[in-house]
Motif scaffolding. Structure first.
Motif, PDB file in Angstrom:
ATOM      1  N   LYS A  25     -20.840   4.825  -8.760  1.00 26.72           N
ATOM      2  CA  LYS A  25     -21.150   4.009  -7.261  1.00 26.72           C
ATOM      3  C   LYS A  25     -22.365   3.039  -7.589  1.00 26.72           C
ATOM      4  N   GLU A  26     -22.031   1.855  -7.072  1.00 23.73           N
ATOM      5  CA  GLU A  26     -23.150   0.844  -6.893  1.00 23.73           C
ATOM      6  C   GLU A  26     -23.477   0.763  -5.305  1.00 23.73           C
ATOM      7  N   ASN A  27     -24.510   0.756  -4.984  1.00 26.00           N
ATOM      8  CA  ASN A  27     -24.864   0.756  -3.583  1.00 26.00           C
ATOM      9  C   ASN A  27     -23.985   1.562  -2.564  1.00 26.00           C
ATOM     10  N   GLY A  28     -23.777   2.684  -2.812  1.00 30.85           N
ATOM     11  CA  GLY A  28     -23.017   3.692  -2.023  1.00 30.85           C
ATOM     12  C   GLY A  28     -21.303   3.524  -2.117  1.00 30.85           C
ATOM     13  N   ARG A  29     -21.056   2.363  -2.972  1.00 24.76           N
ATOM     14  CA  ARG A  29     -19.687   2.209  -2.905  1.00 24.76           C
ATOM     15  C   ARG A  29     -19.167   2.370  -4.235  1.00 24.76           C
ATOM     16  N   PRO A  30     -17.958   2.680  -4.382  1.00 22.35           N
ATOM     17  CA  PRO A  30     -17.199   2.862  -5.799  1.00 22.35           C
ATOM     18  C   PRO A  30     -17.285   1.475  -6.570  1.00 22.35           C
ATOM     19  N   LYS A  31     -17.950   1.741  -7.676  1.00 20.40           N
ATOM     20  CA  LYS A  31     -18.315   0.737  -8.992  1.00 20.40           C
ATOM     21  C   LYS A  31     -16.961  -0.195  -9.076  1.00 20.40           C
ATOM     22  N   TYR A  32     -15.875   0.511  -9.313  1.00 17.09           N
ATOM     23  CA  TYR A  32     -14.500  -0.129  -9.628  1.00 17.09           C
ATOM     24  C   TYR A  32     -13.629  -0.001  -8.504  1.00 17.09           C
ATOM     25  N   ASP A  33     -13.210  -1.323  -8.156  1.00 18.92           N
ATOM     26  CA  ASP A  33     -12.243  -1.609  -7.042  1.00 18.92           C
ATOM     27  C   ASP A  33     -10.879  -1.330  -7.723  1.00 18.92           C
ATOM     28  N   VAL A  34     -10.448  -1.610  -8.842  1.00 20.13           N
ATOM     29  CA  VAL A  34      -9.215  -1.675  -9.429  1.00 20.13           C
ATOM     30  C   VAL A  34      -9.697  -0.981 -10.942  1.00 20.13           C
ATOM     31  N   ILE A  35      -8.804   0.081 -11.203  1.00 20.95           N
ATOM     32  CA  ILE A  35      -8.674   0.707 -12.504  1.00 20.95           C
ATOM     33  C   ILE A  35      -7.203   0.882 -13.064  1.00 20.95           C
ATOM     34  N   GLU A  36      -7.094   0.179 -13.932  1.00 23.49           N
ATOM     35  CA  GLU A  36      -5.689   0.304 -14.679  1.00 23.49           C
ATOM     36  C   GLU A  36      -5.708   0.694 -16.227  1.00 23.49           C
ATOM     37  N   PHE A  37      -4.497   0.821 -16.638  1.00 23.64           N
ATOM     38  CA  PHE A  37      -4.330   0.984 -18.295  1.00 23.64           C
ATOM     39  C   PHE A  37      -3.509   0.291 -18.784  1.00 23.64           C
ATOM     40  N   LEU A  38      -3.954  -0.233 -20.199  1.00 23.00           N
ATOM     41  CA  LEU A  38      -2.836  -0.478 -21.068  1.00 23.00           C
ATOM     42  C   LEU A  38      -2.365   0.451 -22.202  1.00 23.00           C
ATOM     43  N   ASP A  39      -1.262   0.745 -22.272  1.00 25.92           N
ATOM     44  CA  ASP A  39      -0.663   1.779 -23.214  1.00 25.92           C
ATOM     45  C   ASP A  39       0.548   1.359 -23.684  1.00 25.92           C
ATOM     46  N   ASP A  40       0.870   1.573 -25.041  1.00 25.73           N
ATOM     47  CA  ASP A  40       2.152   1.043 -25.786  1.00 25.73           C
ATOM     48  C   ASP A  40       3.383   2.227 -25.440  1.00 25.73           C
ATOM     49  N   HIS A  41       2.957   3.377 -24.755  1.00 21.49           N
ATOM     50  CA  HIS A  41       4.010   4.390 -24.583  1.00 21.49           C
ATOM     51  C   HIS A  41       3.851   5.295 -23.355  1.00 21.49           C
ATOM     52  N   SER A  42       3.532   4.368 -22.192  1.00 19.48           N
ATOM     53  CA  SER A  42       3.394   4.951 -21.118  1.00 19.48           C
ATOM     54  C   SER A  42       4.007   4.057 -19.847  1.00 19.48           C
TER      55      SER A  42
END
Length: 176
Positions: A25-42
């Motif tokens: 968290k930062e200032n009581g809010r989630p630090k990241y609005d978006v979390i995504e993945f890169l992967d060659d097999h998913s």
């Protein structure tokens, strides 16, 4: 306002990295609005790792969620060359001493401890419940596995993987 995090690898370690990032968290809010993945097999990924450069304008930060130390090292170097910011991710239940130093690309997982005057170099994994006691140096891209103990004054070589529950002797002992 949060930011976007792109995780390289959707395997077990990548999933742990995601959960650590979600705990922040930062200032009581989630630090990241978006979390995504890169992967060659998913199917859960938004692209392949080889296309990392294509995401440079879309994501501010990249974190390597791949457990293989040598692969992680290479991908972190590539991400830095592309201009991505590489964060430090420390789970909210971990303890990191104020006098410890944690370098970018390192994740400190739940219930792990990094004690006074220890240095954890770039790209490391400090797994769940691991103990890095005082005055320890953990070399770049090393992995202190679940429940492993680095006794006071120990030195862990770059890219070394400590097995779960392993105990490394301290002062004067060098692990190779």
């Amino acid at each position: 306002m949060g930011k976007g995090l792109l995780i390289l690898g959707t395997g077990g370690h990548g999933k742990v990295v995601r959960e650590v990032a979600l705990s922040l968290k930062e200032n009581g809010r989630p630090k990241y609005d978006v979390i995504e993945f890169l992967d060659d097999h998913s199917m859960d990924a938004i692209g392949k790792i080889g296309n990392l450069e294509d995401f440079a304008g879309e994501f501010e930060e990249v974190f390597c969620g791949i457990g293989n130390n040598e692969v992680r090292k290479s991908l972190l170097e590539q991400a830095e060359k592309l201009g991505f910011h590489i964060p430090v991710l420390i789970h909210t239940t971990a303890y990191v001493s104020p006098s410890a130093s944690i370098e970018p690309g390192t994740v400190v997982e739940p219930k792990a401890i990094v004690n006074a005057n220890s240095v954890v170099k770039a790209g490391c994994i400090i797994s769940v419940g691991a103990i890095v006691d005082h005055d320890v140096v953990v070399g770049p891209c090393a992995h202190v596995n679940a429940g492993a103990i680095c006794k006071a004054g120990s030195v862990i070589e770059a890219c070394r993987k400590l097995e779960a529950g392993e105990v490394v002797l301290g002062y004067g002992s060098i692990v190779k």
